[in-house]
Design a protein around this motif. Structure first.
Motif, mmCIF file in Angstrom:
data_model
loop_
_atom_site.group_PDB
_atom_site.id
_atom_site.type_symbol
_atom_site.label_atom_id
_atom_site.label_comp_id
_atom_site.label_asym_id
_atom_site.label_seq_id
_atom_site.Cartn_x
_atom_site.Cartn_y
_atom_site.Cartn_z
ATOM 1 N N LEU A 17 -1.622 1.748 -8.116
ATOM 2 C CA LEU A 17 -1.555 0.375 -8.609
ATOM 3 C C LEU A 17 -2.422 0.184 -9.850
ATOM 4 O O LEU A 17 -2.009 -0.454 -10.814
ATOM 5 C CB LEU A 17 -1.987 -0.603 -7.508
ATOM 6 N N ARG A 18 -3.620 0.754 -9.835
ATOM 7 C CA ARG A 18 -4.536 0.604 -10.966
ATOM 8 C C ARG A 18 -3.999 1.294 -12.214
ATOM 9 O O ARG A 18 -3.992 0.717 -13.304
ATOM 10 C CB ARG A 18 -5.910 1.153 -10.588
ATOM 11 N N VAL A 19 -3.514 2.521 -12.069
ATOM 12 C CA VAL A 19 -2.965 3.245 -13.212
ATOM 13 C C VAL A 19 -1.695 2.567 -13.707
ATOM 14 O O VAL A 19 -1.481 2.422 -14.918
ATOM 15 C CB VAL A 19 -2.699 4.730 -12.852
ATOM 16 N N GLY A 20 -0.852 2.105 -12.804
ATOM 17 C CA GLY A 20 0.364 1.408 -13.192
ATOM 18 C C GLY A 20 0.071 0.149 -13.986
ATOM 19 O O GLY A 20 0.731 -0.144 -14.985
ATOM 20 N N MET A 53 4.122 3.787 -10.262
ATOM 21 C CA MET A 53 3.728 5.177 -10.459
ATOM 22 C C MET A 53 4.111 6.008 -9.234
ATOM 23 O O MET A 53 4.056 5.520 -8.106
ATOM 24 C CB MET A 53 2.215 5.274 -10.660
ATOM 25 N N THR A 54 4.479 7.269 -9.479
ATOM 26 C CA THR A 54 4.701 8.190 -8.371
ATOM 27 C C THR A 54 3.336 8.593 -7.811
ATOM 28 O O THR A 54 2.317 8.439 -8.483
ATOM 29 C CB THR A 54 5.465 9.439 -8.845
ATOM 30 N N PRO A 55 3.278 9.100 -6.580
ATOM 31 C CA PRO A 55 1.983 9.465 -5.991
ATOM 32 C C PRO A 55 1.195 10.497 -6.798
ATOM 33 O O PRO A 55 -0.034 10.462 -6.803
ATOM 34 C CB PRO A 55 2.357 10.029 -4.619
ATOM 35 N N ASP A 56 1.877 11.383 -7.512
ATOM 36 C CA ASP A 56 1.155 12.368 -8.323
ATOM 37 C C ASP A 56 0.843 11.863 -9.737
ATOM 38 O O ASP A 56 0.284 12.593 -10.547
ATOM 39 C CB ASP A 56 1.940 13.677 -8.396
ATOM 40 N N LEU A 57 1.193 10.611 -10.034
ATOM 41 C CA LEU A 57 0.933 9.953 -11.318
ATOM 42 C C LEU A 57 1.596 10.661 -12.500
ATOM 43 O O LEU A 57 1.134 10.574 -13.630
ATOM 44 C CB LEU A 57 -0.572 9.817 -11.574
#
Length: 141
Positions: A17-20, A53-57
């Protein structure tokens, strides 16, 4: 007990969530200030309500919608054509080990909400709801 990796029913992690949200903020800033040689993007205001984002970012799925929904399919195709350029612009602004690939998808959530609202207010559904109220629905007792 071993930790399980991958997506489960709990939803995205706090990191996803933060990276997205960071990618969404930078992309929206680039799109509002940027000049594009693509005629489908020239002068078009695009909103980005969410980046998933996917789990692996490694992959960012960006939900986009042009203002007013005008030429939405053309804008989506133009953004996907410009994905490499936009990825490079975002990578200059963020410090990440890997910059995710960008994929642009039309955000149809508002259209879906309108469609469901119209269905709920249709005469057939209203008739069924009125019939349930008259019969004395035992589930409500």
């Amino acid at each position: 007990m071993a930790r399980q990796h991958g997506q489960d029913s709990r939803g995205p992690s706090q990191r996803q969530l933060r990276v997205g949200e960071t990618v969404r903020k930078e992309l929206s800033d680039i799109l509002t200030r940027g000049r594009f040689s693509d005629p489908d993007l020239d002068g078009v205001i695009v909103t980005i309500p969410e980046v998933r984002m996917t789990p692996d970012l490694r992959l960012a799925t960006c939900l986009v919608m042009p203002l007013g929904g005008v030429n939405a399919e053309n804008v989506e195709k133009a953004l996907n054509r410009s994905a490499k350029y936009l990825r490079g612009q975002v990578s200059r602004r963020l410090t990440m080990k890997y910059m995710p690939d960008l994929r642009f998808v039309l955000d149809t959530r508002f259209d879906d909400d309108d469609r469901i609202g119209t269905l709920l207010h249709s005469p057939e559904v209203s008739r069924d709801l009125d019939a349930d109220e008259e019969d004395g629905d035992p589930a409500k007792d």
